[in-house]
Design a protein around this motif. Sequence first.
Motif, PDB file in Angstrom:
ATOM      1  N   ALA A 167      -4.616   4.855  -6.241  1.00 10.46           N
ATOM      2  CA  ALA A 167      -3.725   3.788  -5.755  1.00 10.46           C
ATOM      3  C   ALA A 167      -4.494   2.487  -5.546  1.00 10.46           C
ATOM      4  N   MET A 168      -5.719   2.569  -4.989  1.00 10.31           N
ATOM      5  CA  MET A 168      -6.542   1.372  -4.790  1.00 10.31           C
ATOM      6  C   MET A 168      -6.859   0.695  -6.118  1.00 10.31           C
ATOM      7  N   MET A 169      -7.174   1.498  -7.136  1.00 11.72           N
ATOM      8  CA  MET A 169      -7.514   0.925  -8.434  1.00 11.72           C
ATOM      9  C   MET A 169      -6.298   0.338  -9.132  1.00 11.72           C
ATOM     10  N   LEU A 170      -5.112   0.894  -8.843  1.00 18.05           N
ATOM     11  CA  LEU A 170      -3.894   0.405  -9.485  1.00 18.05           C
ATOM     12  C   LEU A 170      -3.360  -0.864  -8.820  1.00 18.05           C
ATOM     13  N   ALA A 171      -3.819  -1.164  -7.603  1.00 15.58           N
ATOM     14  CA  ALA A 171      -3.287  -2.302  -6.850  1.00 15.58           C
ATOM     15  C   ALA A 171      -3.316  -3.612  -7.649  1.00 15.58           C
ATOM     16  N   PRO A 172      -4.402  -3.932  -8.370  1.00 14.54           N
ATOM     17  CA  PRO A 172      -4.398  -5.201  -9.119  1.00 14.54           C
ATOM     18  C   PRO A 172      -3.717  -5.092 -10.493  1.00 14.54           C
ATOM     19  N   ASP A 173      -3.180  -3.902 -10.857  1.00 12.75           N
ATOM     20  CA  ASP A 173      -2.555  -3.667 -12.161  1.00 12.75           C
ATOM     21  C   ASP A 173      -3.556  -3.923 -13.289  1.00 12.75           C
ATOM     22  N   PRO A 174      -4.643  -3.127 -13.345  1.00 11.76           N
ATOM     23  CA  PRO A 174      -5.709  -3.384 -14.327  1.00 11.76           C
ATOM     24  C   PRO A 174      -5.287  -3.039 -15.751  1.00 11.76           C
ATOM     25  N   GLU A 175      -6.061  -3.548 -16.705  1.00  8.99           N
ATOM     26  CA  GLU A 175      -5.829  -3.250 -18.120  1.00  8.99           C
ATOM     27  C   GLU A 175      -6.621  -2.026 -18.559  1.00  8.99           C
ATOM     28  N   VAL A 176      -7.732  -1.741 -17.867  1.00  9.71           N
ATOM     29  CA  VAL A 176      -8.601  -0.609 -18.207  1.00  9.71           C
ATOM     30  C   VAL A 176      -8.905   0.169 -16.938  1.00  9.71           C
ATOM     31  N   LEU A 177      -8.846   1.477 -17.040  1.00  9.32           N
ATOM     32  CA  LEU A 177      -9.200   2.341 -15.919  1.00  9.32           C
ATOM     33  C   LEU A 177     -10.356   3.233 -16.360  1.00  9.32           C
ATOM     34  N   ILE A 178     -11.476   3.155 -15.638  1.00 10.35           N
ATOM     35  CA  ILE A 178     -12.634   4.011 -15.916  1.00 10.35           C
ATOM     36  C   ILE A 178     -12.643   5.114 -14.868  1.00 10.35           C
ATOM     37  N   LEU A 228      -0.884  12.956 -13.377  1.00 13.44           N
ATOM     38  CA  LEU A 228      -0.601  11.666 -12.744  1.00 13.44           C
ATOM     39  C   LEU A 228      -1.251  10.529 -13.528  1.00 13.44           C
ATOM     40  N   LEU A 229      -2.534  10.682 -13.880  1.00 18.09           N
ATOM     41  CA  LEU A 229      -3.240   9.652 -14.636  1.00 18.09           C
ATOM     42  C   LEU A 229      -2.563   9.412 -15.979  1.00 18.09           C
ATOM     43  N   GLU A 230      -2.190  10.493 -16.656  1.00 19.38           N
ATOM     44  CA  GLU A 230      -1.544  10.358 -17.969  1.00 19.38           C
ATOM     45  C   GLU A 230      -0.231   9.592 -17.849  1.00 19.38           C
ATOM     46  N   ALA A 249       0.843  -1.208   0.000  1.00 20.11           N
ATOM     47  CA  ALA A 249       0.000   0.000   0.000  1.00 20.11           C
ATOM     48  C   ALA A 249       0.875   1.253   0.000  1.00 20.11           C
ATOM     49  N   GLU A 250       1.934   1.248   0.815  1.00 17.70           N
ATOM     50  CA  GLU A 250       2.840   2.405   0.854  1.00 17.70           C
ATOM     51  C   GLU A 250       3.558   2.576  -0.479  1.00 17.70           C
ATOM     52  N   ASP A 251       3.935   1.470  -1.113  1.00 17.94           N
ATOM     53  CA  ASP A 251       4.584   1.546  -2.429  1.00 17.94           C
ATOM     54  C   ASP A 251       3.639   2.139  -3.466  1.00 17.94           C
ATOM     55  N   LEU A 252       2.371   1.747  -3.408  1.00 17.82           N
ATOM     56  CA  LEU A 252       1.380   2.278  -4.349  1.00 17.82           C
ATOM     57  C   LEU A 252       1.145   3.766  -4.100  1.00 17.82           C
ATOM     58  N   LEU A 253       1.122   4.180  -2.831  1.00 20.80           N
ATOM     59  CA  LEU A 253       0.974   5.607  -2.529  1.00 20.80           C
ATOM     60  C   LEU A 253       2.169   6.400  -3.064  1.00 20.80           C
ATOM     61  N   ALA A 254       3.345   5.806  -2.999  1.00 19.29           N
ATOM     62  CA  ALA A 254       4.530   6.478  -3.564  1.00 19.29           C
ATOM     63  C   ALA A 254       4.394   6.606  -5.082  1.00 19.29           C
ATOM     64  N   GLN A 255       3.795   5.586  -5.724  1.00 17.70           N
ATOM     65  CA  GLN A 255       3.624   5.625  -7.179  1.00 17.70           C
ATOM     66  C   GLN A 255       2.675   6.730  -7.621  1.00 17.70           C
ATOM     67  N   VAL A 256       1.716   7.086  -6.759  1.00 16.62           N
ATOM     68  CA  VAL A 256       0.793   8.175  -7.102  1.00 16.62           C
ATOM     69  C   VAL A 256       1.280   9.505  -6.522  1.00 16.62           C
ATOM     70  N   GLN A 257       2.580   9.555  -6.247  1.00 18.06           N
ATOM     71  CA  GLN A 257       3.289  10.792  -5.901  1.00 18.06           C
ATOM     72  C   GLN A 257       2.828  11.405  -4.574  1.00 18.06           C
ATOM     73  N   ILE A 258       2.526  10.541  -3.597  1.00 18.20           N
ATOM     74  CA  ILE A 258       2.309  10.998  -2.226  1.00 18.20           C
ATOM     75  C   ILE A 258       3.689  11.163  -1.581  1.00 18.20           C
ATOM     76  N   ARG A 259       3.960  12.355  -1.034  1.00 16.19           N
ATOM     77  CA  ARG A 259       5.311  12.650  -0.534  1.00 16.19           C
ATOM     78  C   ARG A 259       5.682  11.829   0.702  1.00 16.19           C
ATOM     79  N   ASP A 260       4.720  11.609   1.584  1.00 15.35           N
ATOM     80  CA  ASP A 260       4.981  10.863   2.811  1.00 15.35           C
ATOM     81  C   ASP A 260       4.026   9.672   2.871  1.00 15.35           C
ATOM     82  N   PRO A 261       4.302   8.618   2.086  1.00 11.34           N
ATOM     83  CA  PRO A 261       3.338   7.505   1.984  1.00 11.34           C
ATOM     84  C   PRO A 261       3.060   6.811   3.304  1.00 11.34           C
TER      85      PRO A 261
END
Length: 279
Positions: free
Chosen positions: A167-178, A197-199, A133-145
């Motif tokens: 970050a929650m939606m990215l956790a399973p590494d989806p193919e499509v994001l709505i 960030l999304l781009e 979860a902390e790694d995913l928060l870092a991926q979405v550019q949270i400074r202090d995950p």
Amino acid sequence: MDVIIRNLRIAFPTPQGESLAVRDVSMHIGTEKLGIVGESGSGKSLTARSILRLLPHNARITADELSFDGIDIQRASERQMRAIRGRRAGLIMQDPKYSLNPVMTAGQQIAEAWRAHRPNGARASHREALQAAEDLLAQVQIRDPKRVAGAYPHELSGGMGQRVMIAMMLAPDPEVLIADEPTSALDATVQAEILRLLEDLVSRRGMALILISHDLPLVSHFCDRVAVMYAGRVVEELQAGELARATHPYTRGLLDCLPTLSHQKLRLPVLVRDPAWSA
């Protein structure tokens, strides 16, 4: 990965009879950024949610074809749909205040999504899940995950809450994001940050993106292709870079109603609707 929609119709029962909310919508979505625009009630969200079969219980859905990477959504079992929802296709809602669980920390909620969609049901410890979860928060550019992972939703700003949702939606590494109006509750500066960030995430992970929005300038700069909906129909579909040269009178009316600093108008025009648009 392909999402195919052919002649999709979504209807709801009313005391006056059946009401069609989405009528004969057809789309083919590949690995691209597709913007769906139109006013409230035009059927944008219903169309996108039909891909995940997340519609109200009283909705009646029919289509000549509705498929996700070859899987027939209309006939898929609930087990098959659970394998698509979250794991292969994620949904980011409009306002994190109403989507996040108020009695769970951000880290717990992301960790829950990460554990639920582990490949082949692989088990993971509580510590591994929180680290993920902390790694995913870092991926979405949270400074202090680490700090944000331990915070509750009411302790987060709107922009941070939306990053937690992403970050929650990215956790399973989806193919499509709505993304259903993912920036409408944010101010302009934070909105730009979330879109950047999304781009970045979409391009790095090779995901498809379906962006639902009211903001025509936003989708023209951010998306590859745009579908314009009115009264449950797709009235025009074109490349995002060509949006300024749209020909349908509804799209032209929306564009003409936009205020601009470069060509000031004493009075913004009013959109005159033609009954034929919804016939």
